[in-house]
Write a protein that holds these residues in place. Structure first.
Motif, PDB file in Angstrom:
ATOM      1  N   ASP A   1       3.241  26.556 -64.648  1.00  0.00           N
ATOM      2  CA  ASP A   1       4.118  26.573 -65.819  1.00  0.00           C
ATOM      3  C   ASP A   1       4.378  27.981 -66.354  1.00  0.00           C
ATOM      4  OD1 ASP A   1       4.245  23.703 -65.917  1.00  0.00           O
ATOM      5  OD2 ASP A   1       2.205  23.742 -66.730  1.00  0.00           O
ATOM      6  N   LEU A   2       3.718  28.976 -65.815  1.00  0.00           N
ATOM      7  CA  LEU A   2       3.873  30.347 -66.296  1.00  0.00           C
ATOM      8  C   LEU A   2       5.102  30.976 -65.654  1.00  0.00           C
ATOM      9  CD1 LEU A   2       0.140  31.403 -66.061  1.00  0.00           C
ATOM     10  CD2 LEU A   2       1.416  30.852 -68.139  1.00  0.00           C
ATOM     11  N   VAL A   3       6.123  31.213 -66.468  1.00  0.00           N
ATOM     12  CA  VAL A   3       7.390  31.771 -65.982  1.00  0.00           C
ATOM     13  C   VAL A   3       7.823  32.928 -66.875  1.00  0.00           C
ATOM     14  CG1 VAL A   3       8.177  29.624 -64.912  1.00  0.00           C
ATOM     15  CG2 VAL A   3       8.730  30.088 -67.307  1.00  0.00           C
ATOM     16  N   ASN A   4       8.695  33.781 -66.346  1.00  0.00           N
ATOM     17  CA  ASN A   4       9.227  34.885 -67.138  1.00  0.00           C
ATOM     18  C   ASN A   4      10.474  34.433 -67.901  1.00  0.00           C
ATOM     19  OD1 ASN A   4      11.378  34.948 -65.313  1.00  0.00           O
ATOM     20  ND2 ASN A   4      10.547  36.665 -64.163  1.00  0.00           N
ATOM     21  N   SER A   5      11.155  35.374 -68.535  1.00  0.00           N
ATOM     22  CA  SER A   5      12.320  35.020 -69.354  1.00  0.00           C
ATOM     23  C   SER A   5      13.480  34.484 -68.520  1.00  0.00           C
ATOM     24  CB  SER A   5      12.779  36.232 -70.167  1.00  0.00           C
ATOM     25  OG  SER A   5      13.108  37.299 -69.294  1.00  0.00           O
ATOM     26  N   ASN A   6      13.480  34.740 -67.216  1.00  0.00           N
ATOM     27  CA  ASN A   6      14.516  34.189 -66.321  1.00  0.00           C
ATOM     28  C   ASN A   6      14.085  32.870 -65.698  1.00  0.00           C
ATOM     29  OD1 ASN A   6      16.195  36.416 -66.749  1.00  0.00           O
ATOM     30  ND2 ASN A   6      15.189  37.574 -65.111  1.00  0.00           N
ATOM     31  N   ASN A   7      13.006  32.318 -66.212  1.00  0.00           N
ATOM     32  CA  ASN A   7      12.460  31.046 -65.734  1.00  0.00           C
ATOM     33  C   ASN A   7      11.966  31.137 -64.286  1.00  0.00           C
ATOM     34  OD1 ASN A   7      11.652  28.541 -66.660  1.00  0.00           O
ATOM     35  ND2 ASN A   7      13.404  27.510 -65.725  1.00  0.00           N
ATOM     36  N   GLU A   8      11.572  32.349 -63.875  1.00  0.00           N
ATOM     37  CA  GLU A   8      11.007  32.555 -62.542  1.00  0.00           C
ATOM     38  C   GLU A   8       9.491  32.532 -62.646  1.00  0.00           C
ATOM     39  OE1 GLU A   8      12.641  36.385 -61.921  1.00  0.00           O
ATOM     40  OE2 GLU A   8      14.540  35.627 -61.122  1.00  0.00           O
ATOM     41  N   PRO A   9       8.812  31.921 -61.684  1.00  0.00           N
ATOM     42  CA  PRO A   9       7.354  31.822 -61.750  1.00  0.00           C
ATOM     43  C   PRO A   9       6.682  33.194 -61.698  1.00  0.00           C
ATOM     44  CG  PRO A   9       8.226  30.611 -59.854  1.00  0.00           C
ATOM     45  CD  PRO A   9       9.367  31.292 -60.505  1.00  0.00           C
ATOM     46  N   PHE A  10       5.617  33.350 -62.466  1.00  0.00           N
ATOM     47  CA  PHE A  10       4.823  34.573 -62.422  1.00  0.00           C
ATOM     48  C   PHE A  10       3.995  34.637 -61.146  1.00  0.00           C
ATOM     49  CE2 PHE A  10       5.005  35.007 -67.196  1.00  0.00           C
ATOM     50  CZ  PHE A  10       5.592  36.261 -67.199  1.00  0.00           C
TER      51      PHE A  10
END
Length: 126
Positions: free
Chosen positions: A47-56
């Motif tokens: 569930d951890l994603v950046n502001s572009n909804n890409e996975p960390f």
């Protein structure tokens, strides 16, 4: 005169407490794979994603490796702060040979009680 001051000792004490709590949380997260938001919701590494909804993270193993690194860094910080406290106590107790001081924990309790009273006097509850 002591080389350490009360503010340094209290900072180290507070850091040990805060980092110990954080360490326990991280170890539990690593063990369970589940984290808890401040609002009480649960999530996982996926569930951890950046502001572009890409996975960390590309994998659970990558997330686990980063958690382990963070755990080791926190352990190092705790050890460093405990060393500060130990050095301070050794210096203090060595210079206060005529004064019958208590154990480190007993003396720290007095300092923490003093800080609480002082903060209350200033209107800044700790």
């Amino acid at each position: 005169m002591l080389a350490w001051n009360v503010d340094e000792v209290l900072r180290a004490w507070d850091d040990v407490e805060r980092n110990t709590e954080e360490l326990e949380e991280l170890e539990e997260q690593l063990k369970s794979g589940v984290m808890k938001n401040h609002d009480g919701t649960f999530y996982t590494w996926k569930d951890l994603v950046n502001s572009n909804n890409e996975p960390f993270y590309t994998s659970k193993e990558e997330w686990e490796a980063e958690c382990r690194e963070e755990i080791e860094a926190i352990k190092d910080e705790i050890a460093s702060d405990r060393e500060i406290l130990s050095e301070c106590w050794s210096e203090y107790s060595g210079k206060k040979k005529d004064y019958q001081s208590g154990t480190f924990d007993e003396e720290m309790k007095k300092v923490l009680e003093w800080r609480q009273g002082y903060s209350k006097l200033l209107g800044n509850e700790v």
